[in-house]
Motif scaffolding. Sequence first.
Motif, PDB file in Angstrom:
ATOM      1  N   ASN A  36       0.843  -1.199   0.000  1.00  0.00           N
ATOM      2  CA  ASN A  36       0.000   0.000   0.000  1.00  0.00           C
ATOM      3  C   ASN A  36       0.882   1.255   0.000  1.00  0.00           C
ATOM      4  N   PRO A  37       1.715   1.439  -1.024  1.00  0.00           N
ATOM      5  CA  PRO A  37       2.639   2.584  -1.010  1.00  0.00           C
ATOM      6  C   PRO A  37       1.928   3.929  -1.000  1.00  0.00           C
ATOM      7  N   GLU A  38       0.680   3.954  -1.455  1.00  0.00           N
ATOM      8  CA  GLU A  38      -0.076   5.203  -1.449  1.00  0.00           C
ATOM      9  C   GLU A  38      -0.438   5.652  -0.033  1.00  0.00           C
ATOM     10  N   THR A  39      -0.223   4.781   0.968  1.00  0.00           N
ATOM     11  CA  THR A  39      -0.518   5.151   2.352  1.00  0.00           C
ATOM     12  C   THR A  39       0.715   5.636   3.102  1.00  0.00           C
ATOM     13  N   GLN A  40       1.874   5.686   2.460  1.00  0.00           N
ATOM     14  CA  GLN A  40       3.101   6.019   3.184  1.00  0.00           C
ATOM     15  C   GLN A  40       3.226   7.502   3.517  1.00  0.00           C
ATOM     16  N   LYS A  41       2.982   8.364   2.556  1.00  0.00           N
ATOM     17  CA  LYS A  41       3.154   9.808   2.766  1.00  0.00           C
ATOM     18  C   LYS A  41       1.985  10.366   3.567  1.00  0.00           C
ATOM     19  N   TRP A  42       2.244  11.482   4.253  1.00  0.00           N
ATOM     20  CA  TRP A  42       1.247  12.088   5.133  1.00  0.00           C
ATOM     21  C   TRP A  42       0.442  13.171   4.422  1.00  0.00           C
ATOM     22  N   LYS A  43       0.367  13.116   3.130  1.00  0.00           N
ATOM     23  CA  LYS A  43      -0.380  14.120   2.376  1.00  0.00           C
ATOM     24  C   LYS A  43      -1.048  13.451   1.178  1.00  0.00           C
ATOM     25  N   ARG A  44      -2.019  14.155   0.587  1.00  0.00           N
ATOM     26  CA  ARG A  44      -2.674  13.650  -0.613  1.00  0.00           C
ATOM     27  C   ARG A  44      -1.648  13.527  -1.737  1.00  0.00           C
ATOM     28  N   GLN A  45      -1.819  12.478  -2.547  1.00  0.00           N
ATOM     29  CA  GLN A  45      -0.939  12.259  -3.693  1.00  0.00           C
ATOM     30  C   GLN A  45      -1.771  11.925  -4.925  1.00  0.00           C
ATOM     31  N   ILE A  46      -1.174  12.178  -6.069  1.00  0.00           N
ATOM     32  CA  ILE A  46      -1.815  11.849  -7.336  1.00  0.00           C
ATOM     33  C   ILE A  46      -1.254  10.539  -7.860  1.00  0.00           C
ATOM     34  N   LEU A  47      -2.153   9.616  -8.200  1.00  0.00           N
ATOM     35  CA  LEU A  47      -1.769   8.394  -8.889  1.00  0.00           C
ATOM     36  C   LEU A  47      -2.187   8.528 -10.347  1.00  0.00           C
ATOM     37  N   THR A  48      -1.349   8.030 -11.241  1.00  0.00           N
ATOM     38  CA  THR A  48      -1.661   8.135 -12.655  1.00  0.00           C
ATOM     39  C   THR A  48      -1.241   6.869 -13.382  1.00  0.00           C
ATOM     40  N   ASN A  49      -1.701   6.712 -14.592  1.00  0.00           N
ATOM     41  CA  ASN A  49      -1.317   5.586 -15.442  1.00  0.00           C
ATOM     42  C   ASN A  49      -0.583   6.150 -16.650  1.00  0.00           C
ATOM     43  N   GLN A  50       0.737   6.230 -16.517  1.00  0.00           N
ATOM     44  CA  GLN A  50       1.528   6.872 -17.570  1.00  0.00           C
ATOM     45  C   GLN A  50       1.439   6.138 -18.905  1.00  0.00           C
ATOM     46  N   GLU A  51       1.271   4.819 -18.843  1.00  0.00           N
ATOM     47  CA  GLU A  51       1.213   4.056 -20.096  1.00  0.00           C
ATOM     48  C   GLU A  51       0.060   4.519 -20.981  1.00  0.00           C
ATOM     49  N   LYS A  52      -1.029   4.964 -20.366  1.00  0.00           N
ATOM     50  CA  LYS A  52      -2.193   5.387 -21.144  1.00  0.00           C
ATOM     51  C   LYS A  52      -2.190   6.884 -21.451  1.00  0.00           C
ATOM     52  N   CYS A  53      -1.200   7.605 -20.915  1.00  0.00           N
ATOM     53  CA  CYS A  53      -1.133   9.052 -21.137  1.00  0.00           C
ATOM     54  C   CYS A  53      -0.840   9.345 -22.605  1.00  0.00           C
ATOM     55  N   THR A  54      -1.624  10.241 -23.192  1.00  0.00           N
ATOM     56  CA  THR A  54      -1.441  10.614 -24.610  1.00  0.00           C
ATOM     57  C   THR A  54      -0.721  11.941 -24.766  1.00  0.00           C
ATOM     58  N   GLY A  55      -0.361  12.569 -23.630  1.00  0.00           N
ATOM     59  CA  GLY A  55       0.368  13.833 -23.714  1.00  0.00           C
ATOM     60  C   GLY A  55      -0.475  15.008 -24.165  1.00  0.00           C
ATOM     61  N   CYS A  56      -1.760  15.021 -23.793  1.00  0.00           N
ATOM     62  CA  CYS A  56      -2.644  16.114 -24.215  1.00  0.00           C
ATOM     63  C   CYS A  56      -2.324  17.419 -23.492  1.00  0.00           C
ATOM     64  N   MET A  57      -1.610  17.347 -22.373  1.00  0.00           N
ATOM     65  CA  MET A  57      -1.120  18.500 -21.608  1.00  0.00           C
ATOM     66  C   MET A  57      -2.203  19.233 -20.813  1.00  0.00           C
ATOM     67  N   GLU A  58      -3.406  18.654 -20.725  1.00  0.00           N
ATOM     68  CA  GLU A  58      -4.455  19.299 -19.935  1.00  0.00           C
ATOM     69  C   GLU A  58      -4.075  19.362 -18.454  1.00  0.00           C
ATOM     70  N   CYS A  59      -3.462  18.294 -17.941  1.00  0.00           N
ATOM     71  CA  CYS A  59      -3.065  18.282 -16.529  1.00  0.00           C
ATOM     72  C   CYS A  59      -2.007  19.342 -16.252  1.00  0.00           C
ATOM     73  N   GLU A  60      -1.063  19.480 -17.172  1.00  0.00           N
ATOM     74  CA  GLU A  60      -0.022  20.491 -17.027  1.00  0.00           C
ATOM     75  C   GLU A  60      -0.634  21.892 -17.054  1.00  0.00           C
ATOM     76  N   ARG A  61      -1.596  22.089 -17.919  1.00  0.00           N
ATOM     77  CA  ARG A  61      -2.210  23.405 -18.090  1.00  0.00           C
ATOM     78  C   ARG A  61      -2.935  23.872 -16.830  1.00  0.00           C
ATOM     79  N   VAL A  62      -3.642  22.941 -16.144  1.00  0.00           N
ATOM     80  CA  VAL A  62      -4.479  23.364 -15.023  1.00  0.00           C
ATOM     81  C   VAL A  62      -3.774  23.312 -13.667  1.00  0.00           C
ATOM     82  N   CYS A  63      -2.618  22.675 -13.581  1.00  0.00           N
ATOM     83  CA  CYS A  63      -1.958  22.527 -12.276  1.00  0.00           C
ATOM     84  C   CYS A  63      -1.571  23.900 -11.717  1.00  0.00           C
ATOM     85  N   PRO A  64      -2.101  24.282 -10.537  1.00  0.00           N
ATOM     86  CA  PRO A  64      -1.818  25.604  -9.984  1.00  0.00           C
ATOM     87  C   PRO A  64      -0.426  25.724  -9.374  1.00  0.00           C
TER      88      PRO A  64
END
Length: 302
Positions: A36-64
Amino acid sequence: MCLVTNIQKYSIHDGDGIRTTVFFKGCPLRCAWCHNPETQKWKRQILTNQEKCTGCMECERVCPNGAVRMENGKAVTDYEKCTGCGECVTACLLNIREVAGKEYTVKELLKELKKDEMFYEESGGGVTLSGGEVMCMDMDYIEELVKQLHRQGITVAIDTSGYAPYENFKRILPYIDTFLYDIKAMDNEVHKKWVGTENTIILENLKKLSADGARIYIRIPTIEGVNADEESMKAVIKWLTDEKIKVAQVNLLPYHNTGSSKYSRLECIYDGEAFLVPSDEKMKQLSSLFTEAGFLKVKIGG
Protein backbone atom coordinates in the motif's frame (compact mmCIF):
# COMPACT_ATOMS: atom_id res chain seq x y z
CA MET A 1 -9.36 15.10 10.52
CA CYS A 2 -7.30 12.23 9.12
CA LEU A 3 -6.61 11.24 5.52
CA VAL A 4 -8.10 7.94 4.36
CA THR A 5 -7.02 6.20 1.15
CA ASN A 6 -9.58 3.40 1.11
CA ILE A 7 -12.56 1.96 2.96
CA GLN A 8 -12.54 -1.73 2.06
CA LYS A 9 -15.81 -3.51 2.68
CA TYR A 10 -16.47 -7.24 3.14
CA SER A 11 -12.87 -7.93 4.13
CA ILE A 12 -12.13 -11.36 5.60
CA HIS A 13 -8.36 -10.95 6.04
CA ASP A 14 -8.09 -8.20 8.66
CA GLY A 15 -9.43 -9.88 11.76
CA ASP A 16 -12.41 -12.05 12.68
CA GLY A 17 -15.57 -12.31 10.59
CA ILE A 18 -16.62 -9.90 7.85
CA ARG A 19 -14.99 -6.54 8.39
CA THR A 20 -14.74 -3.06 6.98
CA THR A 21 -11.12 -1.96 6.88
CA VAL A 22 -10.13 1.71 6.93
CA PHE A 23 -6.73 2.52 5.46
CA PHE A 24 -5.31 5.72 6.93
CA LYS A 25 -2.59 7.67 5.13
CA GLY A 26 0.83 8.14 6.69
CA CYS A 27 3.46 5.68 7.95
CA PRO A 28 6.89 6.06 9.61
CA LEU A 29 8.14 2.76 8.13
CA ARG A 30 9.29 1.95 4.61
CA CYS A 31 8.89 -1.81 4.19
CA ALA A 32 10.49 -2.89 0.93
CA TRP A 33 7.50 -5.15 0.18
CA CYS A 34 4.80 -2.61 1.10
CA HIS A 35 1.66 -3.31 -0.93
CA ASN A 36 0.00 0.00 0.00
CA PRO A 37 2.64 2.58 -1.01
CA GLU A 38 -0.08 5.20 -1.45
CA THR A 39 -0.52 5.15 2.35
CA GLN A 40 3.10 6.02 3.18
CA LYS A 41 3.15 9.81 2.77
CA TRP A 42 1.25 12.09 5.13
CA LYS A 43 -0.38 14.12 2.38
CA ARG A 44 -2.67 13.65 -0.61
CA GLN A 45 -0.94 12.26 -3.69
CA ILE A 46 -1.81 11.85 -7.34
CA LEU A 47 -1.77 8.39 -8.89
CA THR A 48 -1.66 8.13 -12.66
CA ASN A 49 -1.32 5.59 -15.44
CA GLN A 50 1.53 6.87 -17.57
CA GLU A 51 1.21 4.06 -20.10
CA LYS A 52 -2.19 5.39 -21.14
CA CYS A 53 -1.13 9.05 -21.14
CA THR A 54 -1.44 10.61 -24.61
CA GLY A 55 0.37 13.83 -23.71
CA CYS A 56 -2.64 16.11 -24.22
CA MET A 57 -1.12 18.50 -21.61
CA GLU A 58 -4.46 19.30 -19.94
CA CYS A 59 -3.07 18.28 -16.53
CA GLU A 60 -0.02 20.49 -17.03
CA ARG A 61 -2.21 23.40 -18.09
CA VAL A 62 -4.48 23.36 -15.02
CA CYS A 63 -1.96 22.53 -12.28
CA PRO A 64 -1.82 25.60 -9.98
CA ASN A 65 1.57 24.62 -8.56
CA GLY A 66 3.50 23.82 -11.72
CA ALA A 67 3.85 20.25 -10.49
CA VAL A 68 3.19 18.56 -13.85
CA ARG A 69 5.54 18.63 -16.82
CA MET A 70 5.88 16.66 -20.05
CA GLU A 71 8.75 14.24 -20.59
CA ASN A 72 8.94 12.10 -23.72
CA GLY A 73 5.30 12.82 -24.44
CA LYS A 74 4.08 11.72 -21.00
CA ALA A 75 2.90 13.69 -17.97
CA VAL A 76 5.36 13.53 -15.05
CA THR A 77 4.46 14.73 -11.54
CA ASP A 78 6.85 16.62 -9.27
CA TYR A 79 5.63 15.34 -5.89
CA GLU A 80 7.60 18.01 -4.01
CA LYS A 81 5.41 20.66 -5.62
CA CYS A 82 2.20 18.64 -5.84
CA THR A 83 -0.40 19.34 -3.13
CA GLY A 84 -2.84 16.70 -4.32
CA CYS A 85 -5.49 19.33 -5.03
CA GLY A 86 -7.02 17.17 -7.78
CA GLU A 87 -7.27 19.81 -10.50
CA CYS A 88 -5.36 17.55 -12.88
CA VAL A 89 -7.70 14.66 -12.03
CA THR A 90 -10.73 16.69 -13.07
CA ALA A 91 -9.02 17.90 -16.23
CA CYS A 92 -7.71 14.51 -17.40
CA LEU A 93 -9.58 13.57 -20.57
CA LEU A 94 -8.83 9.85 -20.16
CA ASN A 95 -9.65 9.57 -16.45
CA ILE A 96 -6.27 8.01 -15.71
CA ARG A 97 -5.46 10.20 -12.69
CA GLU A 98 -6.85 9.95 -9.16
CA VAL A 99 -6.22 11.40 -5.71
CA ALA A 100 -5.02 9.14 -2.89
CA GLY A 101 -6.23 10.59 0.40
CA LYS A 102 -9.62 11.91 1.44
CA GLU A 103 -10.48 13.72 4.67
CA TYR A 104 -13.30 12.40 6.83
CA THR A 105 -14.69 13.81 10.03
CA VAL A 106 -15.31 11.21 12.74
CA LYS A 107 -19.03 11.62 12.14
CA GLU A 108 -18.68 11.05 8.39
CA LEU A 109 -16.47 7.99 8.80
CA LEU A 110 -18.70 6.52 11.49
CA LYS A 111 -21.72 6.90 9.22
CA GLU A 112 -19.92 4.98 6.48
CA LEU A 113 -18.79 2.21 8.82
CA LYS A 114 -22.25 1.67 10.29
CA LYS A 115 -23.69 0.84 6.85
CA ASP A 116 -22.42 -2.74 7.19
CA GLU A 117 -23.41 -3.27 10.81
CA MET A 118 -25.70 -6.16 9.86
CA PHE A 119 -22.75 -8.09 8.35
CA TYR A 120 -20.67 -7.53 11.48
CA GLU A 121 -23.41 -8.91 13.69
CA GLU A 122 -24.06 -11.99 11.56
CA SER A 123 -20.39 -12.94 11.08
CA GLY A 124 -18.77 -11.87 14.34
CA GLY A 125 -16.91 -9.18 12.42
CA GLY A 126 -16.44 -5.47 12.84
CA VAL A 127 -14.18 -2.60 11.86
CA THR A 128 -10.42 -2.77 11.36
CA LEU A 129 -8.31 0.39 11.38
CA SER A 130 -5.20 -0.01 9.26
CA GLY A 131 -2.80 2.10 7.26
CA GLY A 132 -0.24 3.37 6.82
CA GLU A 133 0.11 3.36 10.58
CA VAL A 134 -3.11 4.14 12.43
CA MET A 135 -1.27 4.52 15.76
CA CYS A 136 0.60 7.54 14.37
CA MET A 137 -2.54 9.40 13.33
CA ASP A 138 -4.20 12.26 15.24
CA MET A 139 -5.00 10.29 18.40
CA ASP A 140 -7.79 12.64 19.45
CA TYR A 141 -9.51 11.64 16.22
CA ILE A 142 -8.74 7.91 16.56
CA GLU A 143 -9.79 7.82 20.21
CA GLU A 144 -13.12 9.49 19.47
CA LEU A 145 -13.74 7.12 16.54
CA VAL A 146 -13.06 3.92 18.51
CA LYS A 147 -15.06 5.20 21.49
CA GLN A 148 -18.07 5.75 19.26
CA LEU A 149 -17.73 2.33 17.63
CA HIS A 150 -17.34 0.67 21.03
CA ARG A 151 -20.40 2.42 22.44
CA GLN A 152 -22.46 1.16 19.51
CA GLY A 153 -21.35 -2.43 19.99
CA ILE A 154 -19.10 -2.62 16.92
CA THR A 155 -15.88 -4.52 17.55
CA VAL A 156 -12.64 -2.80 16.58
CA ALA A 157 -9.32 -4.28 15.51
CA ILE A 158 -6.14 -2.25 15.09
CA ASP A 159 -3.70 -3.39 12.40
CA THR A 160 -0.37 -1.96 13.52
CA SER A 161 3.39 -2.19 13.07
CA GLY A 162 3.74 -1.18 16.71
CA TYR A 163 6.03 1.69 15.77
CA ALA A 164 4.39 4.49 17.75
CA PRO A 165 4.51 6.02 21.25
CA TYR A 166 3.01 3.62 23.78
CA GLU A 167 0.83 6.35 25.27
CA ASN A 168 -1.13 6.21 22.00
CA PHE A 169 -1.92 2.55 22.64
CA LYS A 170 -2.87 3.27 26.26
CA ARG A 171 -5.40 5.88 25.18
CA ILE A 172 -7.45 3.50 23.05
CA LEU A 173 -6.81 0.15 24.76
CA PRO A 174 -10.20 0.06 26.59
CA TYR A 175 -12.08 0.27 23.28
CA ILE A 176 -10.10 -2.22 21.17
CA ASP A 177 -11.03 -5.89 20.85
CA THR A 178 -7.93 -7.11 19.00
CA PHE A 179 -4.52 -5.78 18.01
CA LEU A 180 -3.21 -7.28 14.76
CA TYR A 181 0.45 -6.78 15.59
CA ASP A 182 3.23 -7.18 13.02
CA ILE A 183 6.59 -8.76 13.70
CA LYS A 184 8.71 -8.47 10.59
CA ALA A 185 12.17 -9.47 11.84
CA MET A 186 13.81 -10.11 15.21
CA ASP A 187 17.31 -9.18 14.02
CA ASN A 188 17.72 -5.42 14.25
CA GLU A 189 20.04 -5.19 11.25
CA VAL A 190 17.62 -7.18 9.10
CA HIS A 191 14.80 -4.97 10.32
CA LYS A 192 16.68 -1.77 9.48
CA LYS A 193 17.64 -3.11 6.05
CA TRP A 194 14.13 -4.04 4.92
CA VAL A 195 11.88 -1.84 7.06
CA GLY A 196 14.02 1.25 7.54
CA THR A 197 14.00 1.35 11.36
CA GLU A 198 15.11 -0.61 14.39
CA ASN A 199 12.56 -2.89 16.03
CA THR A 200 13.24 -1.88 19.65
CA ILE A 201 10.14 0.30 20.08
CA ILE A 202 7.99 -2.33 18.36
CA LEU A 203 9.05 -5.11 20.72
CA GLU A 204 8.85 -2.93 23.82
CA ASN A 205 5.32 -1.87 22.93
CA LEU A 206 4.30 -5.46 22.36
CA LYS A 207 5.52 -6.41 25.83
CA LYS A 208 3.55 -3.54 27.36
CA LEU A 209 0.39 -4.38 25.41
CA SER A 210 0.57 -7.98 26.56
CA ALA A 211 1.13 -6.94 30.18
CA ASP A 212 -1.84 -4.58 29.94
CA GLY A 213 -4.12 -7.44 28.90
CA ALA A 214 -4.66 -6.69 25.21
CA ARG A 215 -5.93 -9.42 22.90
CA ILE A 216 -3.12 -9.84 20.38
CA TYR A 217 -2.84 -11.56 17.02
CA ILE A 218 0.79 -11.76 15.93
CA ARG A 219 1.07 -11.27 12.17
CA ILE A 220 4.29 -12.12 10.35
CA PRO A 221 4.71 -11.09 6.70
CA THR A 222 6.63 -14.13 5.45
CA ILE A 223 9.11 -13.38 2.67
CA GLU A 224 11.80 -15.51 1.06
CA GLY A 225 15.17 -13.87 1.59
CA VAL A 226 13.98 -11.92 4.61
CA ASN A 227 12.40 -14.19 7.23
CA ALA A 228 10.90 -17.28 5.53
CA ASP A 229 13.31 -19.69 7.22
CA GLU A 230 13.34 -21.76 10.38
CA GLU A 231 16.02 -19.68 12.10
CA SER A 232 14.02 -16.47 11.75
CA MET A 233 10.76 -18.04 12.92
CA LYS A 234 12.42 -19.81 15.84
CA ALA A 235 13.83 -16.44 16.91
CA VAL A 236 10.29 -15.02 16.97
CA ILE A 237 9.01 -18.05 18.91
CA LYS A 238 11.83 -17.82 21.45
CA TRP A 239 11.25 -14.12 22.05
CA LEU A 240 7.49 -14.48 22.42
CA THR A 241 7.99 -17.41 24.80
CA ASP A 242 10.78 -15.83 26.85
CA GLU A 243 8.84 -12.59 27.24
CA LYS A 244 5.62 -14.48 28.07
CA ILE A 245 3.65 -12.59 25.44
CA LYS A 246 -0.01 -13.57 25.59
CA VAL A 247 -0.82 -14.48 21.98
CA ALA A 248 -4.39 -15.29 20.95
CA GLN A 249 -3.42 -16.18 17.37
CA VAL A 250 -0.45 -16.28 15.02
CA ASN A 251 -0.94 -15.40 11.35
CA LEU A 252 1.81 -16.16 8.85
CA LEU A 253 1.18 -13.95 5.84
CA PRO A 254 2.88 -15.22 2.67
CA TYR A 255 4.40 -12.45 0.57
CA HIS A 256 2.51 -11.28 -2.49
CA ASN A 257 3.24 -8.52 -4.99
CA THR A 258 -0.31 -7.48 -5.77
CA GLY A 259 0.46 -3.89 -4.82
CA SER A 260 3.53 -3.57 -7.04
CA SER A 261 1.60 -1.86 -9.86
CA LYS A 262 0.82 1.05 -7.53
CA TYR A 263 4.47 2.08 -7.51
CA SER A 264 4.50 2.96 -11.18
CA ARG A 265 1.27 4.90 -10.65
CA LEU A 266 3.13 6.93 -8.00
CA GLU A 267 6.04 7.25 -10.44
CA CYS A 268 8.45 5.48 -8.09
CA ILE A 269 10.41 2.22 -8.08
CA TYR A 270 9.22 -0.99 -6.42
CA ASP A 271 12.07 -2.53 -4.40
CA GLY A 272 10.36 -5.88 -3.92
CA GLU A 273 10.85 -7.39 -7.37
CA ALA A 274 13.53 -9.76 -6.07
CA PHE A 275 11.32 -11.19 -3.34
CA LEU A 276 9.90 -14.67 -3.83
CA VAL A 277 6.61 -16.10 -2.61
CA PRO A 278 7.17 -18.92 -0.09
CA SER A 279 5.82 -22.26 -1.29
CA ASP A 280 2.78 -23.83 0.35
CA GLU A 281 5.06 -26.53 1.73
CA LYS A 282 7.40 -23.94 3.25
CA MET A 283 4.48 -22.10 4.85
CA LYS A 284 3.21 -25.33 6.40
CA GLN A 285 6.68 -26.11 7.77
CA LEU A 286 6.99 -22.68 9.34
CA SER A 287 3.46 -22.87 10.72
CA SER A 288 4.23 -26.21 12.37
CA LEU A 289 7.10 -24.60 14.31
CA PHE A 290 4.61 -22.44 16.18
CA THR A 291 2.19 -25.31 16.73
CA GLU A 292 4.95 -27.51 18.11
CA ALA A 293 6.04 -24.67 20.40
CA GLY A 294 2.57 -24.63 22.01
CA PHE A 295 0.83 -21.80 20.20
CA LEU A 296 -2.79 -22.91 20.11
CA LYS A 297 -4.09 -21.05 17.06
CA VAL A 298 -1.87 -20.67 14.00
CA LYS A 299 -3.13 -19.67 10.57
CA ILE A 300 -1.54 -19.24 7.17
CA GLY A 301 -2.95 -16.04 5.73
CA GLY A 302 -5.05 -13.26 7.27
